[in-house]
Design a protein around this motif. Structure first.
Motif, PDB file in Angstrom:
ATOM      1  N   PRO A  84      -8.547 -19.008 -34.415  1.00 38.62           N
ATOM      2  CA  PRO A  84      -9.406 -18.031 -35.098  1.00 38.62           C
ATOM      3  C   PRO A  84      -9.398 -16.666 -34.409  1.00 38.62           C
ATOM      4  CG  PRO A  84     -10.515 -20.141 -34.955  1.00 38.62           C
ATOM      5  CD  PRO A  84      -9.278 -20.256 -34.105  1.00 38.62           C
ATOM      6  N   PHE A  85      -9.378 -16.660 -33.067  1.00 38.62           N
ATOM      7  CA  PHE A  85      -9.309 -15.393 -32.341  1.00 38.62           C
ATOM      8  C   PHE A  85      -8.002 -14.672 -32.628  1.00 38.62           C
ATOM      9  CE2 PHE A  85      -7.621 -13.104 -28.677  1.00 38.62           C
ATOM     10  CZ  PHE A  85      -8.603 -12.128 -28.512  1.00 38.62           C
ATOM     11  N   LEU A  86      -6.897 -15.392 -32.628  1.00 33.83           N
ATOM     12  CA  LEU A  86      -5.601 -14.759 -32.835  1.00 33.83           C
ATOM     13  C   LEU A  86      -5.461 -14.210 -34.254  1.00 33.83           C
ATOM     14  CD1 LEU A  86      -3.289 -17.196 -30.850  1.00 33.83           C
ATOM     15  CD2 LEU A  86      -4.127 -14.947 -30.172  1.00 33.83           C
ATOM     16  N   ARG A  87      -6.040 -14.885 -35.215  1.00 32.77           N
ATOM     17  CA  ARG A  87      -6.029 -14.333 -36.578  1.00 32.77           C
ATOM     18  C   ARG A  87      -6.839 -13.039 -36.636  1.00 32.77           C
ATOM     19  NH1 ARG A  87      -5.655 -20.014 -38.002  1.00 32.77           N
ATOM     20  NH2 ARG A  87      -7.914 -20.295 -37.839  1.00 32.77           N
ATOM     21  N   ARG A  88      -7.969 -13.014 -35.931  1.00 29.28           N
ATOM     22  CA  ARG A  88      -8.768 -11.794 -35.884  1.00 29.28           C
ATOM     23  C   ARG A  88      -8.000 -10.704 -35.136  1.00 29.28           C
ATOM     24  NH1 ARG A  88     -15.060 -11.909 -34.148  1.00 29.28           N
ATOM     25  NH2 ARG A  88     -14.966 -13.586 -35.689  1.00 29.28           N
ATOM     26  N   ALA A  89      -7.286 -11.083 -34.081  1.00 26.68           N
ATOM     27  CA  ALA A  89      -6.509 -10.115 -33.306  1.00 26.68           C
ATOM     28  C   ALA A  89      -5.438  -9.457 -34.171  1.00 26.68           C
ATOM     29  CB  ALA A  89      -5.874 -10.802 -32.106  1.00 26.68           C
ATOM     30  N   ARG A  90      -4.765 -10.252 -34.969  1.00 22.72           N
ATOM     31  CA  ARG A  90      -3.738  -9.697 -35.856  1.00 22.72           C
ATOM     32  C   ARG A  90      -4.344  -8.685 -36.826  1.00 22.72           C
ATOM     33  NH1 ARG A  90      -0.789 -13.912 -39.656  1.00 22.72           N
ATOM     34  NH2 ARG A  90      -2.943 -14.017 -40.434  1.00 22.72           N
ATOM     35  N   THR A  91      -5.487  -9.031 -37.399  1.00 18.43           N
ATOM     36  CA  THR A  91      -6.172  -8.121 -38.318  1.00 18.43           C
ATOM     37  C   THR A  91      -6.599  -6.841 -37.617  1.00 18.43           C
ATOM     38  OG1 THR A  91      -6.978  -9.986 -39.644  1.00 18.43           O
ATOM     39  CG2 THR A  91      -8.147  -7.902 -39.875  1.00 18.43           C
ATOM     40  N   ALA A  92      -6.964  -6.968 -36.326  1.00 17.34           N
ATOM     41  CA  ALA A  92      -7.438  -5.812 -35.559  1.00 17.34           C
ATOM     42  C   ALA A  92      -6.311  -4.905 -35.092  1.00 17.34           C
ATOM     43  CB  ALA A  92      -8.244  -6.291 -34.359  1.00 17.34           C
ATOM     44  N   GLY A  93      -5.049  -5.318 -35.252  1.00 14.94           N
ATOM     45  CA  GLY A  93      -3.935  -4.457 -34.896  1.00 14.94           C
ATOM     46  C   GLY A  93      -3.089  -4.922 -33.731  1.00 14.94           C
ATOM     47  N   VAL A  94      -3.379  -6.093 -33.190  1.00 16.32           N
ATOM     48  CA  VAL A  94      -2.521  -6.631 -32.137  1.00 16.32           C
ATOM     49  C   VAL A  94      -1.194  -7.057 -32.766  1.00 16.32           C
ATOM     50  CG1 VAL A  94      -2.220  -8.500 -30.459  1.00 16.32           C
ATOM     51  CG2 VAL A  94      -4.450  -7.372 -30.696  1.00 16.32           C
ATOM     52  N   HIS A  95      -0.090  -6.591 -32.199  1.00 15.92           N
ATOM     53  CA  HIS A  95       1.213  -6.943 -32.773  1.00 15.92           C
ATOM     54  C   HIS A  95       2.109  -7.705 -31.800  1.00 15.92           C
ATOM     55  CE1 HIS A  95       3.549  -3.915 -30.559  1.00 15.92           C
ATOM     56  NE2 HIS A  95       2.538  -3.093 -30.740  1.00 15.92           N
ATOM     57  N   ARG A  96       1.707  -7.785 -30.515  1.00 14.63           N
ATOM     58  CA  ARG A  96       2.481  -8.560 -29.555  1.00 14.63           C
ATOM     59  C   ARG A  96       1.539  -9.435 -28.740  1.00 14.63           C
ATOM     60  NH1 ARG A  96       7.182  -6.307 -25.490  1.00 14.63           N
ATOM     61  NH2 ARG A  96       7.656  -5.180 -27.425  1.00 14.63           N
ATOM     62  N   ALA A  97       1.884 -10.704 -28.600  1.00 15.38           N
ATOM     63  CA  ALA A  97       1.055 -11.646 -27.843  1.00 15.38           C
ATOM     64  C   ALA A  97       1.932 -12.461 -26.907  1.00 15.38           C
ATOM     65  CB  ALA A  97       0.294 -12.570 -28.778  1.00 15.38           C
ATOM     66  N   VAL A  98       1.482 -12.598 -25.678  1.00 13.28           N
ATOM     67  CA  VAL A  98       2.170 -13.409 -24.679  1.00 13.28           C
ATOM     68  C   VAL A  98       1.211 -14.493 -24.220  1.00 13.28           C
ATOM     69  CG1 VAL A  98       3.245 -13.429 -22.395  1.00 13.28           C
ATOM     70  CG2 VAL A  98       3.654 -11.510 -23.959  1.00 13.28           C
ATOM     71  N   LEU A  99       1.597 -15.733 -24.440  1.00 19.55           N
ATOM     72  CA  LEU A  99       0.742 -16.893 -24.187  1.00 19.55           C
ATOM     73  C   LEU A  99       1.169 -17.611 -22.918  1.00 19.55           C
ATOM     74  CD1 LEU A  99      -1.318 -19.137 -25.131  1.00 19.55           C
ATOM     75  CD2 LEU A  99       0.609 -20.147 -26.396  1.00 19.55           C
ATOM     76  N   LEU A 100       0.207 -17.923 -22.081  1.00 17.20           N
ATOM     77  CA  LEU A 100       0.473 -18.759 -20.910  1.00 17.20           C
ATOM     78  C   LEU A 100       0.325 -20.217 -21.302  1.00 17.20           C
ATOM     79  CD1 LEU A 100       1.024 -18.934 -17.819  1.00 17.20           C
ATOM     80  CD2 LEU A 100      -1.474 -19.021 -17.523  1.00 17.20           C
ATOM     81  N   SER A 101       1.409 -20.975 -21.206  1.00 19.43           N
ATOM     82  CA  SER A 101       1.389 -22.405 -21.490  1.00 19.43           C
ATOM     83  C   SER A 101       1.877 -23.146 -20.250  1.00 19.43           C
ATOM     84  CB  SER A 101       2.244 -22.709 -22.720  1.00 19.43           C
ATOM     85  OG  SER A 101       2.201 -24.085 -23.048  1.00 19.43           O
ATOM     86  N   SER A 102       2.664 -24.175 -20.427  1.00 23.94           N
ATOM     87  CA  SER A 102       3.130 -25.006 -19.318  1.00 23.94           C
ATOM     88  C   SER A 102       4.493 -25.581 -19.642  1.00 23.94           C
ATOM     89  CB  SER A 102       2.146 -26.154 -19.071  1.00 23.94           C
ATOM     90  OG  SER A 102       2.715 -27.169 -18.265  1.00 23.94           O
TER      91      SER A 102
END
Length: 282
Positions: A84-102
């Protein structure tokens, strides 16, 4: 540098987050440092952020166009709040995301693997960092750090399995490149140190570097699960113990060239990390 770029760093005082924030600031990039207490970070705008409090999301996202994502600690279902946060982020104008996984969790796998799987469908520019186990797991107030300090023991259910332990400094250096280079990786990146070590090897390096005897004590899956469960939820403890069992079966016995390929420098060795920690404590 592009002054219009502002990066949201979630977990900006954590193990990787503070290093990512510092690396971005050192290169002249704008940073919004997000954490549950809005702790000041030199050179960054501090903002309060909590995955479990959607009311904190909009202020964190205001004015940013890229984000470094550290999942909620100890959650077996981070996708429930992250998507839900990432969908809101996209709407807010975020166009690049880097995720820390494992390295232990593939796309579509448990926990953050569900977020990994969804990320390419949410952002045109993205990367998933999949580091091996952190060298920092053996320092400070971590469970291994405490048992080394208090008992001279490292406890695991990893048997003779080997791991390409990686320095958080190198993880952060790759994250900075993934966030700021002209072209995002648009893939997942396995991050390791330059060699694989068993936990017995780790104990030997620490012994040599510190002059204090440290040994590896092998536990069963059940013993390790119960040890973790004394500090974290049982479901998460079971998942972590299962990762140790996978190490014993060879799942982490690998190295990659990712750190060198993206940063132009070789990844740090475990011995160099221990020597640095010893020097820091003097």
């Amino acid at each position: 540098m592009n002054d219009l770029n502002t990066t949201l760093v979630i977990g900006a005082t954590g193990t990787t987050g503070r290093r990512v924030a510092a690396g971005l600031i050192a290169e002249g990039h704008r940073v919004k440092a997000a954490g549950r207490s809005a702790t000041p970070v030199d050179g960054a705008q501090a903002v309060r952020f909590d995955w479990n409090e959607p009311a904190t999301w909009d202020e964190a996202l205001d004015g940013v166009d890229r984000a470094y994502l550290v999942p909620p600690i100890g959650s077996c279902d981070p996708a429930a709040v992250m998507l839900p946060f990432l969908r809101r982020a996209r709407t807010a104008g975020v166009h690049r995301a880097v995720l820390l996984s494992s390295s232990a969790i593939p796309a579509g796998g448990p926990a953050v693997g569900q977020v990994h799987q969804a990320l390419p469908g949410l952002f045109a520019q993205w990367a998933v960092l999949r580091p091996s186990w952190f060298m920092q797991n053996f320092a400070d107030s971590t469970p291994h750090g405490r048992s080394i300090r208090d008992e001279g023991v490292i406890m695991s259910a990893s048997g003779e399995g080997r791991v390409g332990f990686v320095d958080a400094d190198d993880i952060a250096a790759v994250a900075v490149r993934a966030l700021t280079d002209d072209q995002a990786p648009n893939t997942d990146l396995i991050l390791t140190g330059p060699q694989t070590l068993s936990y017995a090897d780790v104990a030997a390096v620490i012994t040599e570097a510190t002059g204090r005897p440290v040994v590896h004590r092998q536990l069963t899956f059940e013993q390790l699960r119960d040890r973790w469960a004394a500090e974290i939820p049982l479901e998460f403890a079971t998942m972590l113990a299962g990762m140790d069992r996978a190490i014993a079966e060879g799942a982490e016995d690998r190295t990659s060239d990712t750190v060198y390929r993206l940063t132009g420098r070789a990844p740090g060795t475990f011995r160099a990390f221990v020597e640095r920690e010893v020097a820091r404590s003097i």
